[in-house]
Write a protein that holds these residues in place. Structure first.
Motif, PDB file in Angstrom:
ATOM      1  N   TRP A 124       0.840  -1.195   0.000  1.00 42.70           N
ATOM      2  CA  TRP A 124       0.000   0.000   0.000  1.00 42.70           C
ATOM      3  C   TRP A 124       0.875   1.245   0.000  1.00 42.70           C
ATOM      4  O   TRP A 124       0.563   2.228  -0.685  1.00 42.70           O
ATOM      5  N   ALA A 125       1.937   1.233   0.728  1.00 46.06           N
ATOM      6  CA  ALA A 125       2.805   2.399   0.840  1.00 46.06           C
ATOM      7  C   ALA A 125       3.442   2.757  -0.503  1.00 46.06           C
ATOM      8  O   ALA A 125       3.549   3.943  -0.850  1.00 46.06           O
ATOM      9  N   GLU A 126       3.843   1.762  -1.265  1.00 48.20           N
ATOM     10  CA  GLU A 126       4.446   2.027  -2.577  1.00 48.20           C
ATOM     11  C   GLU A 126       3.434   2.646  -3.535  1.00 48.20           C
ATOM     12  O   GLU A 126       3.738   3.623  -4.233  1.00 48.20           O
ATOM     13  N   ALA A 127       2.234   2.080  -3.580  1.00 48.26           N
ATOM     14  CA  ALA A 127       1.194   2.615  -4.471  1.00 48.26           C
ATOM     15  C   ALA A 127       0.827   4.040  -4.057  1.00 48.26           C
ATOM     16  O   ALA A 127       0.651   4.923  -4.918  1.00 48.26           O
ATOM     17  N   HIS A 128       0.748   4.289  -2.743  1.00 53.55           N
ATOM     18  CA  HIS A 128       0.401   5.615  -2.255  1.00 53.55           C
ATOM     19  C   HIS A 128       1.491   6.629  -2.605  1.00 53.55           C
ATOM     20  O   HIS A 128       1.180   7.754  -3.044  1.00 53.55           O
ATOM     21  N   SER A 129       2.729   6.251  -2.451  1.00 56.66           N
ATOM     22  CA  SER A 129       3.815   7.188  -2.757  1.00 56.66           C
ATOM     23  C   SER A 129       3.883   7.499  -4.257  1.00 56.66           C
ATOM     24  O   SER A 129       4.159   8.640  -4.648  1.00 56.66           O
ATOM     25  N   LYS A 130       3.597   6.516  -5.105  1.00 55.95           N
ATOM     26  CA  LYS A 130       3.570   6.773  -6.549  1.00 55.95           C
ATOM     27  C   LYS A 130       2.463   7.761  -6.903  1.00 55.95           C
ATOM     28  O   LYS A 130       2.662   8.696  -7.691  1.00 55.95           O
ATOM     29  N   LYS A 131       1.272   7.559  -6.320  1.00 51.76           N
ATOM     30  CA  LYS A 131       0.160   8.473  -6.592  1.00 51.76           C
ATOM     31  C   LYS A 131       0.482   9.875  -6.091  1.00 51.76           C
ATOM     32  O   LYS A 131       0.184  10.867  -6.763  1.00 51.76           O
ATOM     33  N   GLN A 132       1.051   9.976  -4.902  1.00 51.70           N
ATOM     34  CA  GLN A 132       1.366  11.283  -4.346  1.00 51.70           C
ATOM     35  C   GLN A 132       2.435  11.993  -5.157  1.00 51.70           C
ATOM     36  O   GLN A 132       2.387  13.220  -5.325  1.00 51.70           O
ATOM     37  N   THR A 133       3.405  11.258  -5.688  1.00 53.60           N
ATOM     38  CA  THR A 133       4.437  11.854  -6.540  1.00 53.60           C
ATOM     39  C   THR A 133       3.797  12.457  -7.790  1.00 53.60           C
ATOM     40  O   THR A 133       4.100  13.597  -8.180  1.00 53.60           O
ATOM     41  N   LYS A 134       2.915  11.717  -8.405  1.00 57.61           N
ATOM     42  CA  LYS A 134       2.224  12.202  -9.604  1.00 57.61           C
ATOM     43  C   LYS A 134       1.364  13.421  -9.271  1.00 57.61           C
ATOM     44  O   LYS A 134       1.386  14.437  -9.992  1.00 57.61           O
ATOM     45  N   ASN A 135       0.631  13.365  -8.168  1.00 56.80           N
ATOM     46  CA  ASN A 135      -0.228  14.487  -7.780  1.00 56.80           C
ATOM     47  C   ASN A 135       0.601  15.719  -7.450  1.00 56.80           C
ATOM     48  O   ASN A 135       0.214  16.846  -7.782  1.00 56.80           O
ATOM     49  N   ASN A 136       1.735  15.547  -6.785  1.00 58.43           N
ATOM     50  CA  ASN A 136       2.584  16.685  -6.455  1.00 58.43           C
ATOM     51  C   ASN A 136       3.181  17.325  -7.703  1.00 58.43           C
ATOM     52  O   ASN A 136       3.315  18.547  -7.774  1.00 58.43           O
TER      53      ASN A 136
END
Length: 130
Positions: free
Chosen positions: A85-97
């Motif tokens: 979950w942490a990896e998927a969340h960090s990828k999404k947050q990177t894209k959103n940022n």
């Protein structure tokens, strides 16, 4: 003068024919009126039936009568999560940022260009000059 006389005689002949046809026209208009009344009656009856069916309450359910092999959905039918979950969340947050950074930079550049070109006056106060 003879042309006028001939047209006058032709008008007389037409008026005699019109009088003879007058009774048939009256029967035609009566038939048309009867047909119109019948059509209006049918339209009113259909409208009344439609309005009545709109007032009658029906249960809000779907009847799936002839479906074979149908089972109710359960939680087991949902997809099972896989991966971290942490990896998927960090990828999404990177894209959103990155989207946020791009949007803020485009807005800032647009504001600076508009201010420098004189299209926009920000009204920051009076010009204190030379």
């Amino acid at each position: 003068m003879s042309i006028l006389r001939d047209s006058h005689l032709a008008d007389r002949g037409q008026s005699k024919v019109a009088k003879a046809e007058g009774s048939s026209r009256q029967t035609q208009t009566k038939a048309v009126q009867r047909s119109l009344r019948l059509t209006l009656y049918k339209m009113f009856a259909r409208a009344a039936l439609t309005a009545r069916s709109g007032v009658i309450s029906r249960p809000l359910s779907r009847r799936m009568a002839n479906v074979t092999g149908h089972t109710q959905p359960t939680m087991a039918d949902l997809p099972v999560p896989s991966g971290s979950w942490a990896e998927a969340h960090s990828k999404k947050q990177t894209k959103n940022n990155l989207h946020l950074l791009l949007g803020v930079s485009v807005a800032a550049v647009t504001l600076v260009v508009a201010k420098n070109s004189g299209l926009v006056e920000l009204g920051l106060g009076p010009k204190i000059g030379k």
